[in-house]
Design an enzyme around this catalytic site. Structure first.
Site, PDB file in Angstrom:
ATOM      1  N   LYS A 264      46.346  25.045  39.743  1.00  0.00           N
ATOM      2  CA  LYS A 264      46.624  26.443  40.064  1.00  0.00           C
ATOM      3  C   LYS A 264      47.807  26.985  39.262  1.00  0.00           C
ATOM      4  O   LYS A 264      48.007  28.164  39.160  1.00  0.00           O
ATOM      5  CB  LYS A 264      46.872  26.594  41.563  1.00  0.00           C
ATOM      6  CG  LYS A 264      45.545  26.524  42.316  1.00  0.00           C
ATOM      7  CD  LYS A 264      45.656  26.894  43.763  1.00  0.00           C
ATOM      8  CE  LYS A 264      44.250  27.016  44.357  1.00  0.00           C
ATOM      9  NZ  LYS A 264      44.145  26.867  45.768  1.00  0.00           N
TER      10      LYS A 264
HETATM   11  N1  GLU Z   1      39.569  25.043  50.420  1.00  0.00           N
HETATM   12  C1  GLU Z   1      39.085  24.109  49.452  1.00  0.00           C
HETATM   13  C2  GLU Z   1      39.822  24.301  48.136  1.00  0.00           C
HETATM   14  O1  GLU Z   1      40.394  25.356  47.911  1.00  0.00           O
HETATM   15  C3  GLU Z   1      37.596  24.232  49.182  1.00  0.00           C
HETATM   16  C4  GLU Z   1      36.759  23.888  50.345  1.00  0.00           C
HETATM   17  C5  GLU Z   1      35.272  23.817  50.097  1.00  0.00           C
HETATM   18  O2  GLU Z   1      34.728  24.552  49.254  1.00  0.00           O
HETATM   19  O3  GLU Z   1      34.615  23.076  50.801  1.00  0.00           O
HETATM   20  O4  GLU Z   1      39.827  23.391  47.331  1.00  0.00           O
END
Ligand code: GLU
Length: 293
Positions: A264
């Protein structure tokens, strides 16, 4: 029933090209299937998630030309749902309080490897949590918790796999990432006793994601290949909690110039930075090899 797709980012940083790929694929697949597209904010980690990032996520997605149904589910507002599921697993003896610190785990693993050969490691390269506390005396555990001793709740994966088998759940999932529909056997033991509830954040990613996907009627999970192995655990939890299993599609990851997974923090591939440098939404689609909207 209409197919339901979702993009589920964690607001702990800026979106990059990898997120754009996930989001656009979900959106396009939902549209092609005459289905619904949801946005879910996975903000259960208070130490890392920030509201500014959530606002930026919405802004970036809108800029990409995506729209989604409101209201958006925000995980931090549903901790009681996750807690109820954890309590159910506690009552069935499938989770246990785990008190070992990271340093204690490390010492245990080092000692083992000195005397007995290689310890088991999970797909992320982290050593499995030692299983020493699986059968801790419940009174002793309760007393330590009452004393305020720091602990996580971990799944006893051996018992959990047996319990899922008892209710007749086939431990496999449908994967469509090769273009064909393929049954993929789930082998959650590769993770050891995973954490389902953390001391420093309510719930864990694994527990909240399977509960929310079921609660929101998600029929298709489209996400990066970095979460492929997590699906072994998700399938097990769905079996234990009596939840339906979506179809999974794990897409390839976007790499940076040196072949590394995008983070990120990488400025050159952040959507905001690209946009400020004059990139357009069509340009993003072109970079990702996706058809224009
Ligand atoms: N919240 C997770 C992430 O940002 C992704 C969850 C999912 O797509 O199952 O990596």
């Amino acid at each position: 029933m209409k197919p339901v797709f979702r993009f589920a980012p964690s607001p702990n940083g800026e979106l990059h090209l990898g997120h754009a790929l996930s989001a656009i694929l979900n959106f396009d697949m939902a549209r092609a299937a005459g289905g619904r597209f949801l946005l879910r904010i996975e903000d259960i980690d208070p130490a890392r998630c920030r509201p500014e990032y959530e606002a930026q996520i919405r802004d970036d997605l809108r800029w990409l030309g995506l729209d989604w149904e409101e209201p958006v589910r925000r995980q931090s507002e549903h901790v009681t749902d996750y807690l109820a599921a954890l309590e159910g697993l506690k009552a069935r003896g499938l989770v246990y309080p785990a008190f070992l610190s990271r340093a204690e785990v490390k010492a245990h693993v080092t000692q083992f490897e000195k005397n007995c050969g290689r310890w088991k490691y999970d797909p992320d390269g982290t050593p499995h949590y030692p299983t020493l506390e699986r059968d801790l005396d419940p009174d002793e555990a309760a007393e330590r918790i009452a004393r305020g001793e720091r602990h996580m709740w971990r799944l006893n994966v051996e018992r959990a796999v047996a319990a899922a088998r008892d209710v007749g759940t086939p431990l496999s999932w449908t994967e469509t990432n090769t273009g064909a529909t393929q049954a993929t056997p789930a082998n959650p033991a590769i993770w050891g006793d995973v954490v389902l509830w953390r001391w420093d954040a309510p719930s864990s990613y694994h527990l909240s994601v399977v509960l929310d996907d079921a609660l929101q009627g998600v029929s298709h999970v489209v996400r990066g290949m970095d979460l492929f192995h997590a699906t072994h655990v998700h399938r097990l939890l769905q079996g234990l909690l009596g939840l339906p299993a979506p179809v999974y599609h794990h897409h390839p990851l976007i790499r940076d110039e040196s072949g590394l997974k995008l983070a990120k923090s990488i400025a050159s591939t952040g959507l905001r930075a690209l946009r400020e440098a004059g990139e357009t939404p069509s340009g993003i689609r072109r970079r990702l090899g996706l058809p224009l909207a």
